[in-house]
Write a protein that holds these residues in place. Structure first.
Motif, PDB file in Angstrom:
ATOM      1  N   MET A 131       0.847  -1.192   0.000  1.00  0.00           N
ATOM      2  CA  MET A 131       0.000   0.000   0.000  1.00  0.00           C
ATOM      3  C   MET A 131       0.884   1.244   0.000  1.00  0.00           C
ATOM      4  O   MET A 131       1.830   1.340   0.771  1.00  0.00           O
ATOM      5  N   GLY A 132       0.578   2.210  -0.874  1.00  0.00           N
ATOM      6  CA  GLY A 132       1.348   3.434  -0.953  1.00  0.00           C
ATOM      7  C   GLY A 132       0.989   4.394   0.172  1.00  0.00           C
ATOM      8  O   GLY A 132       0.189   4.094   1.048  1.00  0.00           O
ATOM      9  N   ALA A 133       1.627   5.566   0.128  1.00  0.00           N
ATOM     10  CA  ALA A 133       1.347   6.591   1.133  1.00  0.00           C
ATOM     11  C   ALA A 133      -0.104   7.020   1.057  1.00  0.00           C
ATOM     12  O   ALA A 133      -0.668   7.162  -0.034  1.00  0.00           O
ATOM     13  N   GLN A 134      -0.703   7.203   2.210  1.00  0.00           N
ATOM     14  CA  GLN A 134      -2.116   7.541   2.291  1.00  0.00           C
ATOM     15  C   GLN A 134      -2.306   9.043   2.491  1.00  0.00           C
ATOM     16  O   GLN A 134      -1.489   9.702   3.130  1.00  0.00           O
ATOM     17  N   PRO A 135      -3.421   9.587   1.984  1.00  0.00           N
ATOM     18  CA  PRO A 135      -3.736  10.980   2.293  1.00  0.00           C
ATOM     19  C   PRO A 135      -4.002  11.133   3.792  1.00  0.00           C
ATOM     20  O   PRO A 135      -4.257  10.153   4.494  1.00  0.00           O
ATOM     21  N   ILE A 136      -3.924  12.345   4.269  1.00  0.00           N
ATOM     22  CA  ILE A 136      -4.171  12.632   5.687  1.00  0.00           C
ATOM     23  C   ILE A 136      -5.556  13.250   5.813  1.00  0.00           C
ATOM     24  O   ILE A 136      -5.868  14.236   5.133  1.00  0.00           O
ATOM     25  N   LEU A 137      -6.378  12.659   6.654  1.00  0.00           N
ATOM     26  CA  LEU A 137      -7.747  13.135   6.845  1.00  0.00           C
ATOM     27  C   LEU A 137      -7.853  13.796   8.219  1.00  0.00           C
ATOM     28  O   LEU A 137      -7.831  13.132   9.244  1.00  0.00           O
ATOM     29  N   TYR A 138      -7.945  15.128   8.211  1.00  0.00           N
ATOM     30  CA  TYR A 138      -8.130  15.873   9.449  1.00  0.00           C
ATOM     31  C   TYR A 138      -9.616  16.122   9.666  1.00  0.00           C
ATOM     32  O   TYR A 138     -10.349  16.448   8.720  1.00  0.00           O
ATOM     33  N   SER A 139     -10.038  15.998  10.901  1.00  0.00           N
ATOM     34  CA  SER A 139     -11.428  16.278  11.248  1.00  0.00           C
ATOM     35  C   SER A 139     -11.467  17.154  12.500  1.00  0.00           C
ATOM     36  O   SER A 139     -10.853  16.824  13.519  1.00  0.00           O
ATOM     37  N   PHE A 140     -12.192  18.263  12.396  1.00  0.00           N
ATOM     38  CA  PHE A 140     -12.275  19.223  13.494  1.00  0.00           C
ATOM     39  C   PHE A 140     -13.738  19.430  13.892  1.00  0.00           C
ATOM     40  O   PHE A 140     -14.654  19.072  13.153  1.00  0.00           O
ATOM     41  N   ASP A 141     -13.933  20.042  15.056  1.00  0.00           N
ATOM     42  CA  ASP A 141     -15.280  20.134  15.614  1.00  0.00           C
ATOM     43  C   ASP A 141     -16.240  20.952  14.755  1.00  0.00           C
ATOM     44  O   ASP A 141     -17.421  20.624  14.644  1.00  0.00           O
ATOM     45  N   ASP A 142     -15.744  22.031  14.178  1.00  0.00           N
ATOM     46  CA  ASP A 142     -16.630  22.914  13.419  1.00  0.00           C
ATOM     47  C   ASP A 142     -15.822  23.672  12.369  1.00  0.00           C
ATOM     48  O   ASP A 142     -14.603  23.537  12.282  1.00  0.00           O
ATOM     49  N   VAL A 143     -16.509  24.508  11.589  1.00  0.00           N
ATOM     50  CA  VAL A 143     -15.861  25.221  10.488  1.00  0.00           C
ATOM     51  C   VAL A 143     -14.833  26.221  11.014  1.00  0.00           C
ATOM     52  O   VAL A 143     -13.795  26.450  10.375  1.00  0.00           O
ATOM     53  N   ASP A 144     -15.089  26.824  12.172  1.00  0.00           N
ATOM     54  CA  ASP A 144     -14.110  27.752  12.756  1.00  0.00           C
ATOM     55  C   ASP A 144     -12.786  27.041  13.007  1.00  0.00           C
ATOM     56  O   ASP A 144     -11.708  27.575  12.703  1.00  0.00           O
ATOM     57  N   ALA A 145     -12.870  25.850  13.567  1.00  0.00           N
ATOM     58  CA  ALA A 145     -11.653  25.078  13.850  1.00  0.00           C
ATOM     59  C   ALA A 145     -10.979  24.651  12.549  1.00  0.00           C
ATOM     60  O   ALA A 145      -9.742  24.615  12.461  1.00  0.00           O
ATOM     61  N   VAL A 146     -11.777  24.334  11.523  1.00  0.00           N
ATOM     62  CA  VAL A 146     -11.222  23.988  10.202  1.00  0.00           C
ATOM     63  C   VAL A 146     -10.423  25.165   9.652  1.00  0.00           C
ATOM     64  O   VAL A 146      -9.299  25.011   9.170  1.00  0.00           O
ATOM     65  N   SER A 147     -11.006  26.374   9.729  1.00  0.00           N
ATOM     66  CA  SER A 147     -10.341  27.551   9.158  1.00  0.00           C
ATOM     67  C   SER A 147      -9.038  27.869   9.899  1.00  0.00           C
ATOM     68  O   SER A 147      -8.050  28.267   9.279  1.00  0.00           O
TER      69      SER A 147
END
Length: 262
Positions: free
Chosen positions: A1-17
């Motif tokens: 298996m090759g390198a995998q993408p990184i999936l970040y998950s945050f509580d809300d859009v403010d935290a995403v930004s």
């Protein structure tokens, strides 16, 4: 298996930004060290608003500064419409970000499409490719442009930029910029960076939020079928150079491992 993408998950859009700001500034600073400029491509959709929310926030210190004066902004895809048209990605970015940049942060160089060629999609795409070449060829002879960062979105069908599932443009290997005359999503006429240009980027960030994205993210990350969708092809081609910035609503039901901090 090759390198995998990184999936970040945050509580809300403010935290995403906020996380996106940190990621973009790190990419910016690394690019400045490489060649004293920051060459990026930007898509439309909800991305410009989330991007602006992060980038226009107050600086947290010396390592947290945006210097737009050395930014070169291209469009990962654009619609064949005037720049003041409601469907224009340029107009969207201008209203959400460019018009709001304080003078002290500098003024980026922005590369819109050439309106002289709106009626000829092939020429519109060729001219935009020439615009990219002019910027990147200053460094060396360029077989394919290596952007410092692509900022992308994912559609509910798994499309990215104006690369749609099952369309011939996904198989384009020579052109940097292709055209789409029959987009399943209006407007039908567009130009777009091609898959090889996207997957050669040094960094790629997807910004995808809201519970309406759960189904397609599950397909992209958890199924074999998802690997054949445009977003899946980018994941496969760029591996761990791809980072997905999502909120918890968007990844509800996604089994792929998630991270909650950069």
């Amino acid at each position: 298996m090759g390198a995998q993408p990184i999936l970040y998950s945050f509580d809300d859009v403010d935290a995403v930004s906020k996380a996106l700001r940190k990621y973009v500034i790190e990419a910016q600073n690394a690019a400045f060290q490489r060649h004293d400029r920051f060459q990026i491509s930007v898509s439309g959709g909800s991305l410009p608003k989330t991007l602006a929310q992060g980038l226009l926030a107050d600086s947290l210190g010396s390592g947290d500064k945006v210097d737009f004066s050395k930014w070169e902004i291209f469009f990962a895809d654009e619609r064949a419409v005037p720049l003041d048209h409601e469907d224009s990605n340029y107009k969207l970015l201008k209203e959400e970000l460019l018009d709001k940049i304080p003078k002290e942060l500098g003024t980026p160089t922005v590369h819109p499409i050439n309106l002289r060629y709106l009626d000829d999609l092939q020429e519109l795409a060729d001219q935009y490719q020439a615009e990219i070449l002019q910027s990147f060829a200053a460094k060396d002879s360029v077989k394919i442009p290596v952007f410092d960062l692509h900022l992308l979105g994912a559609g509910p069908d798994g499309h990215t930029c104006s690369l749609f599932p099952g369309h011939d443009l996904l198989r384009e290997t020579n052109a940097w910029v292709g055209y789409e005359a029959n987009s399943p999503k209006p407007p039908p006429r567009r130009i777009t960076l091609t898959l090889p240009v996207l997957t050669h980027g040094l960094k790629l960030a997807y910004v995808t939020t809201g519970d309406g994205k759960g189904e397609i993210l599950h397909k992209i990350f958890d199924t074999e079928e998802g690997k054949t969708l445009p977003c899946g092809l980018v994941n496969e081609g760029a591996g761990d150079r791809v980072a997905w910035f999502t909120d918890t609503k968007a990844v509800k039901g996604v089994q792929f491992p998630k991270k909650s901090s950069l």
